[in-house]
Every structure is written in structure tokens, then in C-alpha cells.
Enzyme design. Structure first.
Site, PDB file in Angstrom:
ATOM      1  N   SER A   1      29.611  -1.964 -36.506  1.00 26.85           N
ATOM      2  CA  SER A   1      31.011  -2.389 -36.594  1.00 26.85           C
ATOM      3  C   SER A   1      31.144  -3.745 -37.277  1.00 26.85           C
ATOM      4  CB  SER A   1      31.642  -2.478 -35.206  1.00 26.85           C
ATOM      5  OG  SER A   1      31.508  -3.783 -34.675  1.00 26.85           O
ATOM      6  N   ALA A   2      32.405  -4.061 -37.616  1.00 26.63           N
ATOM      7  CA  ALA A   2      32.724  -5.341 -38.263  1.00 26.63           C
ATOM      8  C   ALA A   2      32.380  -6.525 -37.376  1.00 26.63           C
ATOM      9  CB  ALA A   2      34.217  -5.376 -38.587  1.00 26.63           C
ATOM     10  N   LYS A   3      32.264  -6.280 -36.075  1.00 25.24           N
ATOM     11  CA  LYS A   3      32.105  -7.368 -35.112  1.00 25.24           C
ATOM     12  C   LYS A   3      30.736  -8.031 -35.143  1.00 25.24           C
ATOM     13  CE  LYS A   3      36.127  -7.639 -33.267  1.00 25.24           C
ATOM     14  NZ  LYS A   3      36.844  -8.910 -33.186  1.00 25.24           N
ATOM     15  N   ASP A   4      29.771  -7.431 -35.822  1.00 23.82           N
ATOM     16  CA  ASP A   4      28.473  -8.112 -35.957  1.00 23.82           C
ATOM     17  C   ASP A   4      28.662  -9.465 -36.638  1.00 23.82           C
ATOM     18  OD1 ASP A   4      27.434  -5.798 -34.967  1.00 23.82           O
ATOM     19  OD2 ASP A   4      26.119  -5.358 -36.664  1.00 23.82           O
TER      20      ASP A   4
ATOM     21  N   GLN B   1      36.217 -14.706 -28.304  1.00 27.53           N
ATOM     22  CA  GLN B   1      36.566 -14.294 -29.663  1.00 27.53           C
ATOM     23  C   GLN B   1      38.058 -14.430 -29.956  1.00 27.53           C
ATOM     24  OE1 GLN B   1      36.195 -10.122 -30.499  1.00 27.53           O
ATOM     25  NE2 GLN B   1      36.382  -9.507 -28.369  1.00 27.53           N
TER      26      GLN B   1
END
Ligand code: PMP
Length: 473
Positions: free
Chosen positions: A58-61, A162
Site C-alpha cells: 500500500s501507499a502507506k509504506d 499519522q
């Protein structure tokens, strides 16, 4: 990227061996959605940024890495330290990956709205997961924000937060934005992404607009979320939309917000997966749905980039489960479906309900005034999420309870309510309704994921009477 030549170990020189999985974060590919463009009559170039190719899928890395590196720099994380974060899963995976490499412990807090696969996923990375009820207000001690606060304090942990951490948008400013700019040769005209913490959209938008202020940035949003003017509930798409405005929310950078229903998000995720062979999740479906709207208005030379945050693998038990989709009223299984019974009843009145705090007397009055015998008990105000249904009251049961103890009349219904009514999707087969009404006097019909109406044996009998009349008439 620290491929072989940059590595400290001379044995790796000249190889293409990454130093660690951390070096594989970012540099995700862009791919055209050609079949989706054909189906929807889109003439411009519609391309998807495939964040699924990050190591955590996912983009969250990206923000996970940036937030941990910054915490190390700022002395907020010591060797062997603990990270606590409330997360719907993807940020957790990113943090767990970076934590594994750098020797930290992780504790994640999430709500029971999250698909069970996501919880398993984090546990597989060695993290501890605490699951909290979604149906409690944010200031309730059981809410996932409050539980995360308490654990951070008790474990003296680092809380990346976050939702407030500037390194979240900064990660996308430093990597996602420049990658898209480079990969489109600076010719991107529109950028579309979902917004949760707003890290992705804000960081990417800031970079792209610095290169070319004419790049249009559009947020896709669940239609009940605050970003598109809702209250924050109810909706089912995971990871996007909010009931508050996070620190990274920067409306000056967005040229529009497009509200998308759960139904459209899920059906688009399924369409992209089937037609393009790219398995995407519900929030990716939501972003693509908004990008389709944008692309339909765009010129033939425009390049629209839509960011897909994660894979459909995390949603196999929901978005990609036909039974779940049908039961929530997202799929139509047949022509002879429950909707036909509701249609035959004439205009469907708004769902009749009581709140758990309403008195038994009030519930009896609603039933009497409307000539009905069952009522769902729902938390909050309409429209409700299916998960906000707390139970039901039944005329017969209330009568017995009041007969035994007349003081019940003034009690809140939550003390005497019965089980929730079984649910059926508006597009499910009538034969299923007949079977289910064998063991329950009433069913709760769901449409687009939300309670629509109560269906009783009388409704079915009236419908069959009309049909029989029509056949003989
Ligand atoms: N989709 C999914 C599945 C997510 O987990 C997230 C992150 N909450 C997003 C989209 C939105 O990204 P952001 O938090 O950067 O706005």
C-alpha cells in the site's frame, strides 16, 4: 535506492540486490486503465499509480518510513522502543515492516469495521493488534483513539500519529509527487486520490502544483464523510473519509471533492479487478470512480493519474464476496427480488425506528401510529449504517414485558429489546425472504449498505395477492 553499487558491503557491488526491504519502498509503476476507459467512453489518458507494488502492498509504506526516520532523528524512538498507532491496517503494515528492520515493537489499535484479513495480516508481521468497537463516539474510553492514547502512555511508546504528523504528507511530497511528475514527463493534467489522513493527496498535490499550478487535484470521498460535506457517517469503504478534518487537510490545494457512494466504490473496485486484471480495494474503487467522472469531462490530450492505495486482497470477505455484497444490498441477484415486494407496497416510507434510549411507551406509540408490530432499534440518526442497528422490539414481547412489570413502560428500550432482525439485501431472491420469514416475523432490508425498510410476512402475502390478482384479471 541503495542497490548493489551504493551498498557498504563490497560483495554487493555490481549486483541488483537491495540492501533491505526498506529500499524497495516507492518507485511504484503507472499503468493505463485502457479497458476501463473503453467501457466508460473516456478519450483522455487515464493511468493508475499502483501503490500495491510497495513491499507492504500500500501507499502507506511511504509515510511509515518517513515518520520512523524522523522520530529516530528527533530522539523520539530509542533502540528497542515501541510504536503504538491507531490504524486501519495499511499504515500498520508499513510501520511493522520498517520496525522489523530497525528492531522496534509495534502495537496497533483498530476498529471492528476493518476486514478480519487486515488484523491477521498485521499479526503475521509480529505486531500486537487491539480491536475496538466502531460504534462508540470518539471520546468514549473504548474508542480506538482513546485506547491508543492510553497504550502510548502505559508503554511509553512513540505514537507516529499519522493524522497530525507532518512527515506523512512530507513523504508523498518527497516521493509520490516527483515520481508521478517524472513518469508522466511533466504532462499530468489531473491527479485524483482518496483522502483519509490527507497525507497522500496533500503531499502529492503540493509537489505537482509547484511544478505546474494548473495541475487539477481532485479528492474522491465517501459520500457521508466530512470532506464532501457529510457528518462522517455512515459509510463502509475503509481507510478513507473522516468525521473530522486532519492536520494535513489543505483545501487550497484541492480543486474539487467528488462524493462517491459505497455502492459505486465497491462495484468499480470489482470492475477494475475483473476488466483490467488489477485487484484493487474499495477505496481504490472509489478513487477510480471519481477519476472516471473527471476523465469524462477532460480533453483528449489530458493525462489523468489516479492513485490506487491498496490491493483487493484485504477485502476478499467483503467487496469480493458475492454473498456479503448481496446481503448488504449492493448486488441484484435476480428480477424476482425483494425490491419488487417493496415496490408493490407503493412509496417506501422512511425507515421507522427507535433509539436505544427511547422509552418502551414511545416505541409502542410509533408501532400503534403506523400499524406495525416490529421496530428496529438504531443508534444515532438516519441514514443508519447496518452496524448501527442495535436490536429490535416486537409488539408481542413488549406486551408480555409490560404485563409482568408495568414500570417497564417508562424504561429505555435498550433494557428490553430483542435480537436484531435478520438482514436481507434489496436485490436478493424473494424465495430467500420466504425461507427466512419462516423463523423470524420480520426482516431488515438493506440497500447500498444501509437499512431501507422492514419486510414482514404481511408484505409478502400482499405482494402475492397482487400478483395472483393480476394473473387472473
Ligand atoms: N485507502 C486506504 C485503504 C487507506 O488505508 C488510506 C489511508 N488511511 C487511504 C486510502 C488514504 O490515504 P491518506 O491517509 O494518505 O489520505
Amino acid at each position: 535506492m541503495a542497490w548493489g553499487d551504493d551498498a557498504t558491503d563490497s560483495r554487493l557491488h555490481g549486483t541488483q540486490i537491495a540492501e533491505s526491504v526498506i529500499d524497495l519502498i516507492g518507485n511504484t509503476p503507472l499503468v493505463r486503465l485502457k479497458r476501463i476507459s473503453e467501457i466508460h467512453g473516456i478519450r483522455s489518458v487515464l493511468a493508475m499509480k499502483m501503490e500495491t507494488t510497495n513491499p507492504g502492498g500500500s501507499a502507506k509504506d511511504r509515510p511509515a518510513l518517513e515518520m520512523i526516520l524522523a522520530a529516530e532523528r528527533d530522539g523520539l524512538l530509542q533502540p528497542g522502543g515501541t510504536i503504538v498507532e491507531p490504524t486501519s491496517g495499511n499504515t500498520g503494515v508499513g510501520l511493522a515492516i520498517v520496525a522489523a528492520q530497525r528492531g522496534y515493537k509495534c502495537v496497533f489499535v483498530m476498529t471492528d469495521k476493518v476486514a478480519p484479513e487486515k488484523v491477521q495480516f498485521l499479526r503475521a508481521y509480529g505486531a500486537e493488534v487491539v480491536v475496538c468497537p466502531v460504534a462508540v463516539p470518539p471520546d468514549d474510553p473504548q474508542s480506538y483513539y482513546k485506547v491508543a492514547e492510553r497504550l502510548t502512555h502505559e508503554l511509553q511508546a512513540f505514537r507516529p500519529n499519522q493524522y497530525a504528523n507532518p512527515n506523512n504528507p512530507a513523504a508523498h511530497y518527497a516521493s509520490t509527487g516527483p515520481e508521478i511528475w517524472r513518469q508522466t514527463g511533466g504532462r499530468i493534467t489531473h491527479f485524483v486520490a482518496g483522502a483519509g489522513t490527507c497525507g497522500t493527496i496533500t503531499g502529492t498535490a503540493r509537489y505537482l502544483k509547484e511544478q505546474n499550478p494548473n495541475v487539477q487535484v481532485i479528492a474522491a470521498d465517501p459520500d457521508a464523510s466530512v470532506f464532501s460535506g457529510g457528518s462522517g457517517r455512515p459509510y463502509l469503504v475503509e481507510g478513507v473519509g473522516e468525521d473530522f478534518f486532519p492536520a494535513a487537510w489543505t483545501p487550497d490545494l484541492y480543486d474539487g471533492v467528488i462524493p462517491i457512494t459505497d455502492e459505486r466504490s465497491f462495484l468499480t473496485a470489482r470492475q477494475v479487478s475483473k476488466e483490467e486484471g488489477i485487484l484493487i480495494g474499495g477505496s481504490g474503487g472509489m478513487a477510480v470512480a471519481a477519476a472516471i467522472d473527471v476523465a469524462k469531462q477532460a480533453g483528449p490530450d489530458d493525462i489523468i493519474v489516479v492513485l490506487n492505495p491498496d490491493s483487493g486482497r484485504g477485502y476478499l470477505s467483503k467487496v469480493f464476496n458475492d454473498d456479503w455484497m448481496a446481503n448488504f444490498g449492493f448486488l441484484r441477484e435476480c428480477d424476482e427480488c425483494v425490491a419488487a415486494v417493496l415496490d408493490a407496497r407503493g412509496s417506501t416510507p422512511a425507515l421507522l425506528y427507535v433509539n436505544p434510549s427511547h422509552t418502551v411507551r414511545e416505541a409502542i406509540e410509533v408501532m400503534r401510529a403506523n400499524g406495525i408490530s416490529q421496530l428496529p432499534v438504531c443508534k444515532n440518526t438516519p441514514p443508519f449504517a447496518a452496524a448501527e442497528v442495535a436490536g429490535s422490539v416486537d409488539e408481542l414481547e413488549l406486551m408480555e414485558a409490560v404485563y409482568r412489570d408495568p414500570s417497564v413502560m417508562g424504561m429505555p428500550v435498550e433494557h428490553v429489546m430483542g435480537a436484531k432482525l435478520p438482514t436481507i439485501g434489496v436485490g436478493q431472491k424473494m424465495s430467500l425472504a420466504v425461507d427466512m420469514l419462516d423463523s423470524s416475523p420480520a426482516l431488515l432490508v438493506l440497500s447500498g449498505g444501509r437499512p431501507l425498510s422492514v419486510l414482514t410476512r404481511t408484505d409478502l402475502l400482499s405482494y402475492f395477492e397482487v400478483i395472483a390478482g393480476a394473473e387472473h384479471g
